[in-house]
Design an enzyme around this catalytic site. Structure first.
Site, mmCIF file in Angstrom:
data_model
loop_
_atom_site.group_PDB
_atom_site.id
_atom_site.type_symbol
_atom_site.label_atom_id
_atom_site.label_comp_id
_atom_site.label_asym_id
_atom_site.label_seq_id
_atom_site.Cartn_x
_atom_site.Cartn_y
_atom_site.Cartn_z
ATOM 1 N N ASP A 8 -32.720 -47.521 6.517
ATOM 2 C CA ASP A 8 -33.161 -46.378 7.317
ATOM 3 C C ASP A 8 -34.422 -46.795 8.673
ATOM 4 O O ASP A 8 -35.033 -48.114 8.006
ATOM 5 C CB ASP A 8 -33.602 -45.098 6.532
ATOM 6 C CG ASP A 8 -32.622 -44.262 5.936
ATOM 7 O OD1 ASP A 8 -31.551 -44.683 6.897
ATOM 8 O OD2 ASP A 8 -33.123 -44.073 5.433
ATOM 9 N N ASP B 2 -27.123 -40.858 9.632
ATOM 10 C CA ASP B 2 -27.469 -39.805 9.538
ATOM 11 C C ASP B 2 -27.851 -38.688 11.080
ATOM 12 O O ASP B 2 -27.175 -37.834 10.463
ATOM 13 C CB ASP B 2 -28.910 -40.025 8.861
ATOM 14 C CG ASP B 2 -29.042 -40.783 7.357
ATOM 15 O OD1 ASP B 2 -28.157 -40.748 7.014
ATOM 16 O OD2 ASP B 2 -30.426 -41.266 7.495
#
Length: 210
Positions: free
Chosen positions: A144, A178
Site C-alpha cells: 500500500d 483498493d
C-alpha cells in the site's frame, strides 16, 4: 459491452497497480514517506491481512485468507462472464471489471510477493533476490502507498467517546487495486438502477400487479 473491452479495462488497471507496487517495493524502505501535499503523501506500508489492517490469527491465517481470495476471484470472474453473456448493462460490466481487477491485483501480492521480493525492513527490497524472498507462496504481503490525511487535529471535547483525542481523517493507506474495488462498488451503488435494469423492471411489474 464485450468481454474484450472488459478485459482491456482489467489489464490496464492491473498494469498500473503492479507497476506502482513494484516501484514502491524496489525504491522505498518500509515506512518511508514522500510528502506530495499536506493532504496527500506516498507512504509505503504492507498489509498482512484484510482491509483496515485486520488479520486472521493463527499459523494458517494468512493461507486461509489468500485461499478465500482465490475462491472469491473465481466467483467474480463468473459474474463478469455471466453479465457479458446476458448482455448486461455497460455500467454493470465496467463495475465488475473494476472489482475483478482490484481483487486480482491484491491477490498477485498475496500469492507471489513473498517469493519474488526480500523484506523491506531498514532496506530497499530487491526483485528476485539470490537468497530468496521474505516468505513463501501464498504468504505475500499487499503493498500500500496512497495516503490522504485530509485533516489532523484534536477533536472537540464535546464529542462523545473520542472528544479531546488526536484524530486523522482520512487515515487508511491503500493502493490502486483498493481504489478500483471501491470505484466498482460505488458505481453499483450510485447507478444501481442502470446497472440492474431487469431487476428494476421486475419490481415495477410486481408493484403493478399488487
Amino acid at each position: 459491452m464485450s468481454l474484450k473491452k472488459a478485459s482491456l479495462i482489467i489489464i490496464v488497471i492491473l498494469i498500473i497497480d503492479q507497476v506502482s507496487k513494484f516501484y514502491i517495493k524496489t525504491n522505498f524502505m518500509l515506512g518511508e514517506e514522500i510528502r506530495v501535499f499536506d493532504w496527500f503523501r506516498i507512504l509505503f506500508v504492507e498489509n498482512e491481512g484484510m482491509a483496515w489492517g485486520a488479520r486472521i490469527p493463527g499459523e494458517y491465517g494468512k493461507l486461509l485468507l489468500t485461499s478465500f481470495r482465490l475462491i472469491a476471484i473465481v466467483g467474480i470472474a463468473y459474474w463478469l462472464w455471466d453479465a457479458v453473456k446476458k448482455n448486461g448493462s455497460p455500467i454493470l460490466i465496467v463495475a465488475i471489471s473494476f472489482i475483478f481487477a482490484g481483487a486480482f491485483g491484491n491477490i498477485i501480492d498475496s500469492v507471489f510477493y513473498g517469493e519474488i521480493f526480500n523484506h523491506s525492513y531498514n532496506q530497499v527490497a530487491s526483485f528476485l533476490p539470490e537468497e530468496g524472498g521474505y516468505g513463501t507462496l501464498m504468504h505475500g504481503k499487499v503493498v500500500d502507498m496512497l495516503y490522504f490525511p485530509l485533516w489532523s487535529g484534536y477533536l472537540p471535547e464535546w464529542i462523545p467517546f473520542w472528544g479531546g483525542e488526536y484524530f486523522t481523517f482520512f487515515e487508511p493507506v491503500f493502493n490502486i487495486a483498493d481504489s478500483a474495488i471501491t470505484t466498482g462498488v460505488a458505481l453499483l451503488l450510485i447507478f444501481n438502477k442502470k446497472a440492474f435494469p431487469e431487476e428494476e423492471k421486475q419490481e415495477k411489474n410486481r408493484a403493478a400487479v399488487n
